[in-house]
Design an enzyme around this catalytic site. Structure first.
Site, PDB file in Angstrom:
ATOM      1  N   LYS A 181      43.875  26.832  32.611  1.00  0.00           N
ATOM      2  CA  LYS A 181      44.538  27.865  31.807  1.00  0.00           C
ATOM      3  C   LYS A 181      45.685  27.232  31.005  1.00  0.00           C
ATOM      4  CE  LYS A 181      41.805  30.888  33.676  1.00  0.00           C
ATOM      5  NZ  LYS A 181      40.850  30.075  34.436  1.00  0.00           N
TER       6      LYS A 181
HETATM    7  C1  LIG Z   1      38.031  35.898  33.614  1.00  0.00           C
HETATM    8  C2  LIG Z   1      38.543  35.326  34.894  1.00  0.00           C
HETATM    9  N1  LIG Z   1      38.896  36.149  35.887  1.00  0.00           N
HETATM   10  C3  LIG Z   1      39.382  35.675  37.058  1.00  0.00           C
HETATM   11  C4  LIG Z   1      39.513  34.333  37.277  1.00  0.00           C
HETATM   12  C5  LIG Z   1      40.040  33.856  38.586  1.00  0.00           C
HETATM   13  O1  LIG Z   1      41.252  33.175  38.442  1.00  0.00           O
HETATM   14  P1  LIG Z   1      41.808  32.257  39.616  1.00  0.00           P
HETATM   15  O2  LIG Z   1      41.051  30.964  39.553  1.00  0.00           O
HETATM   16  O3  LIG Z   1      43.260  32.082  39.303  1.00  0.00           O
HETATM   17  O4  LIG Z   1      41.578  32.981  40.888  1.00  0.00           O
HETATM   18  C6  LIG Z   1      39.163  33.430  36.275  1.00  0.00           C
HETATM   19  C7  LIG Z   1      39.304  31.994  36.494  1.00  0.00           C
HETATM   20  O5  LIG Z   1      38.752  31.172  35.841  1.00  0.00           O
HETATM   21  C8  LIG Z   1      38.667  33.934  35.042  1.00  0.00           C
HETATM   22  O6  LIG Z   1      38.308  33.116  34.050  1.00  0.00           O
END
Ligand SMILES: Cc1ncc(COP(=O)(O)O)c(C=O)c1O
Length: 390
Positions: A181
């Site tokens: 990110k």
């Molecule tokens: C659209 C979306 N939602 C949720 C997540 C989950 O994020 P995290 O890896 O911080 O749990 C991601 C991670 O890539 C994502 O791209």
């Protein structure tokens, strides 16, 4: 030359920031996380940020705070990271997939209403790759059916919708600080909501259901008194080691976004009129955060009938790029085609055709703030000679 798909940017400042929790010994959630939350609020203008261990746990807390449970349905786009749907399953509720719109890869506004039933409790629009979902009409629709809106802004730190930071319109918004990110704390997430009631509940839920945090207890009198535990909670606390890095990363964010936009612009120019690759389409009311630069491989209009053939060509191109040490990735996946979901709900590719086409035909190009001109030119040279690979 080896070009990764993305690379977090750290400098001496992050290393220095880490020393503080290491020296004080306060490495669990404490003053650094509180500072990170406060700066996140300043930067985004979003209310009540609550740091978590990831966006997945942030989304999970959001659904618990909204009392989503067995028998409930939650609408989610069919093209997103699996976590968006998994958190609904984690609550024993049913994720109901909605197809996407192929220009932005976000939920198709015009397909939402027909998916609403008497069991629908909430919608989780995703602001995928840094482009906001069409939040204003989604909120209006949700209001007319008395539904809550949780915005999955995992990819949207730094993205704007109608001049405000992504997440401003939703009941609850959730962000990610995973290394792919814009800014990262290793793993990490953030919840924001304007509801004070929900803020208190989520703060407590991330901390075992405690009535007050360790920091508040330690800063006050009689710090030996343990808190009340009036609800079952989780340990979804971000550590102060992560918080310290987050503070510095937030300071870098304007520069990071500037670099991401500059690099994206150069890709846009290079791909203008390209015979096979369609660059991202940015709606006029969105400011793209470029968490990822996702193109669509479409030498001809893609359909369910030709997608298998086109997918073979796309993969051939990705193989060639890999052989040249250029990393690429599909944008993300069609969740309805992942084993768990396709089997549990008997789903087929054509049930959500646009999500399936995006799954098979998206191609993400390398993008990171410290990408050099020669690195990007090397990638572009390989993209522009793409015909010879097919
Ligand atoms: C659209 C979306 N939602 C949720 C997540 C989950 O994020 P995290 O890896 O911080 O749990 C991601 C991670 O890539 C994502 O791209």
């Amino acid at each position: 030359m080896k070009i990764p798909i993305s690379k977090p940017y750290f400098g001496e400042e992050e290393r220095r920031a880490l020393m503080q929790p290491l020296e004080t010994g306060w490495v669990v959630q404490g003053p650094q996380v509180a500072e990170f939350e406060s700066r996140f609020a300043n930067y985004t203008n979003l209310p009540n940020p609550i740091a978590t261990t990831s966006c997945t746990t942030a989304l999970h807390l959001a659904l618990i705070a909204l009392d989503i449970g067995p028998g409930d349905e939650v609408l989610v786009p069919a093209f997103t990271w699996v976590a968006t749907a998994n958190v609904v399953e984690m609550q024993g509720a049913r994720p109901v997939f909605v197809d996407i719109e192929l220009d932005t890869f976000n939920i198709d506004l015009f397909k939402i209403e027909s998916c609403i039933t008497s069991r629908t409790k909430a919608i989780i629009p995703v602001s995928l790759f840094g482009i906001s979902a069409p939040m204003k009409p989604i909120i209006e629709l949700a209001k007319s059916y008395n539904l809550k809106v949780v915005e999955d802004d995992a990819c949207a730190v730094g993205a704007k919708y109608q001049e405000r930071h992504a997440g401003a319109l939703a009941d609850i918004a959730c962000f990610s600080f995973h290394p792919r990110k814009a800014i990262t704390t290793g793993e990490g997430g953030m919840v924001t909501t304007s509801s004070e009631l929900m803020t208190d509940r989520i703060r407590s839920l991330r901390d075992h259901g405690a009535s007050k945090s360790d920091l508040v207890r330690h800063l006050g009198n009689r710090s030996y008194l343990l808190p009340e535990f009036n609800q079952v909670g989780y340990n979804y606390r971000m550590t102060d080691l992560q918080g310290a890095i987050g503070v510095v990363q937030l300071e870098r964010l304007p520069w990071i976004l500037e670099q991401r936009r500059r690099i994206a612009k150069k890709y846009d120019e290079a791909l203008r009129g390209h015979p096979y690759l369609r660059p991202p389409v940015v709606p006029p009311d969105c400011q793209h955060g470029y968490q990822a630069y996702v193109t669509m491989f479409q030498p001809e209009p893609p359909t369910i009938a030709n997608v298998t053939r086109l997918n073979i060509q796309r993969n051939k191109l990705m193989d060639k790029l890999e052989a040249a040490d250029i990393a690429t990735r599909p944008g993300t996946h069609a969740v309805h085609m992942l084993g768990y979901y396709s089997q549990k709900y008997s789903l087929r590719p054509e049930d959500f055709p646009s999500a399936y086409l995006a799954d098979q035909l998206t191609l993400t190009l390398p993008l990171y703030p410290q990408m050099t001109e020669p690195e990007q030119s090397y990638v572009i040279d390989h993209m522009t000679g793409v015909e010879r690979y097919l």
